[in-house]
Design an enzyme around this catalytic site. Structure first.
Site, short mmCIF file in Angstrom:
data_model
loop_
_atom_site.label_atom_id
_atom_site.label_comp_id
_atom_site.label_asym_id
_atom_site.label_seq_id
_atom_site.Cartn_x
_atom_site.Cartn_y
_atom_site.Cartn_z
N ASP A 1 2.58 -14.78 12.58
CA ASP A 1 1.28 -15.22 12.07
C ASP A 1 0.36 -13.99 12.08
O ASP A 1 -0.26 -13.66 13.10
CB ASP A 1 0.75 -16.34 12.98
N HIS B 1 -1.49 10.00 -0.67
CA HIS B 1 -1.76 8.65 -1.15
C HIS B 1 -1.79 8.61 -2.68
O HIS B 1 -1.17 7.77 -3.31
CB HIS B 1 -3.11 8.20 -0.58
N LYS C 1 -8.28 -0.46 10.87
CA LYS C 1 -7.63 -0.97 9.66
C LYS C 1 -6.31 -0.24 9.46
O LYS C 1 -5.28 -0.82 9.09
CB LYS C 1 -8.57 -0.82 8.45
N GLU D 1 0.83 -1.21 0.00
CA GLU D 1 0.00 0.00 0.00
C GLU D 1 0.86 1.25 0.00
O GLU D 1 1.67 1.46 0.93
CB GLU D 1 -0.93 -0.01 1.22
C1 MEV Z 1 -6.01 3.32 4.61
O1 MEV Z 1 -5.34 2.13 4.31
C2 MEV Z 1 -6.09 3.52 6.10
C3 MEV Z 1 -6.96 4.70 6.55
O2 MEV Z 1 -8.25 4.59 6.00
C4 MEV Z 1 -7.01 4.64 8.06
C5 MEV Z 1 -7.96 5.63 8.69
O3 MEV Z 1 -8.95 6.03 8.05
O4 MEV Z 1 -7.74 5.95 9.86
C6 MEV Z 1 -6.37 6.01 6.09
#
Ligand code: MEV
Length: 387
Positions: free
Chosen positions: A277, A375, A261, A72
């Site tokens: 793991d 990003h 996430k 990513e």
């Molecule tokens: C993207 O991989 C992760 C984010 O969505 C985490 C977040 O929103 O805190 C940027």
């Protein structure tokens, strides 16, 4: 004719045909392929991820480099940005719990025998623990071992007509992740229960990935003024926005899932080169996030108005292992050396710290310039190469 799984990686590739596609998918057959063949099944090569580096993150007073494997864009860049800020604030402090993993030994028991069987297990707990510990004398020598055991009954319900007797075993796993040790112990106890309990039918014997006994708490305190060295914005304003984002995640389960996430972006990218793991790590973290019955963030941020500081905390289960067969992979032992991780506690502290800085980086971007600016710039670089 040998079966596919009996073939060598080279012979499997010949059988599959299309060598060009296989080379793109699995790389060339190389010196490491034979070892990979012992690690998994039907192996035809290896699959690679980009490896990026965070040059320094101070955790419990020790600087670590961090090797991060991720596809990513912007994950490593974000971690680097916040690691510099964290180091300027004397780094992250972390506390690692004594590692305990639980196993469930489940069997079906006639309703009438259930209570008596549970009592028998309680009365015979010392002997059953001895049975468990005989499975792994090395773990006991290392200061770990099975130390507690009890049983509970899950009554028949509308879904399933049988009564389940569940024996719960607690094991101090010392420096290991512990899955193999705990599962072996659980199966040994299951065998005893089958012999001793009347009408008992074994169901399964397996650890739980709930990670409740593997918690790590990490903390970072950021004087608001420090933000101004790294961004154009007013420090108190950034800290307030980050604390607000944290409050949003605490109020909204839909947001908490995404917030977490982002934490796992860091934890898993750092855990992969260390041979961990990562599915177990993810399972435990998602269980922890949902422990209250609704999804909650694993981090919390609080603006201390008096001290003019942002207090950043993460509490997450880290079901990692410092010892184990995975270290026979030279790339994995190199990652431990590279990250300068010299014991179990440093490993877990570092993984929790990466989760915290990754999350802080995401929130910082989200509440200021937005996530897409950085990003998309990196994403554009990637697609420019592929097209
Ligand atoms: C993207 O991989 C992760 C984010 O969505 C985490 C977040 O929103 O805190 C940027």
């Amino acid at each position: 004719m040998p079966k596919f799984y009996e073939l060598s990686p080279e012979a499997r590739r010949l059988e599959l045909g299309d060598p060009d596609c296989l080379t793109r998918l699995a790389g060339q057959i190389g010196p490491e392929t034979a070892r990979h063949d012992t690690m998994s099944e039907n192996v035809i090569g290896a699959w690679r991820l980009p490896l990026g580096i965070v040059p320094s993150l101070m955790v419990n007073g020790k600087p670590h480099k961090i090797a991060m494997a991720t596809e990513e864009p912007s994950v490593v860049a974000a971690a680097c940005r916040v690691s510099r800020l964290a180091n300027a604030c004397h780094g992250i402090t972390a506390h690692v719990d004594t590692p305990v993993t639980a196993a469930q030994i489940m069997g079906v028991i006639p309703q009438d025998n259930a209570r008596h069987a549970a009592q028998w297990i309680a009365q015979n707990a010392p002997t059953l623990l001895q049975t468990a510990n005989q499975c792994d004398p090395r773990l006991c020598q290392a200061g770990g071992g099975a130390f507690d055991l009890g049983a509970h009954i899950l009554d028949a319900d509308a879904d399933w007509p049988e009564t389940f007797l569940v024996t719960k075993l607690l094991v101090h796993t010392s420096d290991a992740m512990g899955a193999n040790a705990v599962n072996t112990m659980a199966e040994a106890i299951q065998a005893v229960l089958c012999q001793k309990l009347q009408g008992y039918t074994p169901g399964m014997a397996i650890l739980t990935n709930d990670g409740i006994g593997r918690m790590v708490h990490a903390h970072l305190s950021i004087p608001c003024g420090i933000f101004e060295k790294y961004a154009r914005h007013d420090g108190v304003d950034i800290a307030t926005r980050i604390a607000r984002a944290s409050a949003f995640a605490h109020r909204s389960p839909e947001r908490a899932v995404t917030h977490n996430k982002g934490i796992m972006n860091g934890v898993i990218a750092a855990a992969l080169p260390l041979g961990q793991d990562t599915r177990a790590l993810a399972a435990a973290c998602y269980h922890e996030a949902h422990r209250s019955g609704t999804h909650k963030p694993l981090t919390a941020y609080r603006l201390d108005s008096l001290a003019q500081a942002l207090e950043c905390d993460i509490a997450l289960p880290v079901t990692a292992g410092f010892v184990g067969g995975f270290k026979s992979d030279p790339a994995v032992s190199a990652a431990f050396q590279f990250d300068d991780i010299s014991n179990y506690s440093e490993l877990c502290a570092l993984l929790a710290a990466v989760g915290l800085i990754q999350n802080l980086a995401a929130l910082w971007a989200l509440v200021t310039d937005g996530i897409q600016a950085g990003h998309m710039r990196l994403h554009a670089r990637k697609t420019a190469i592929t097209h």
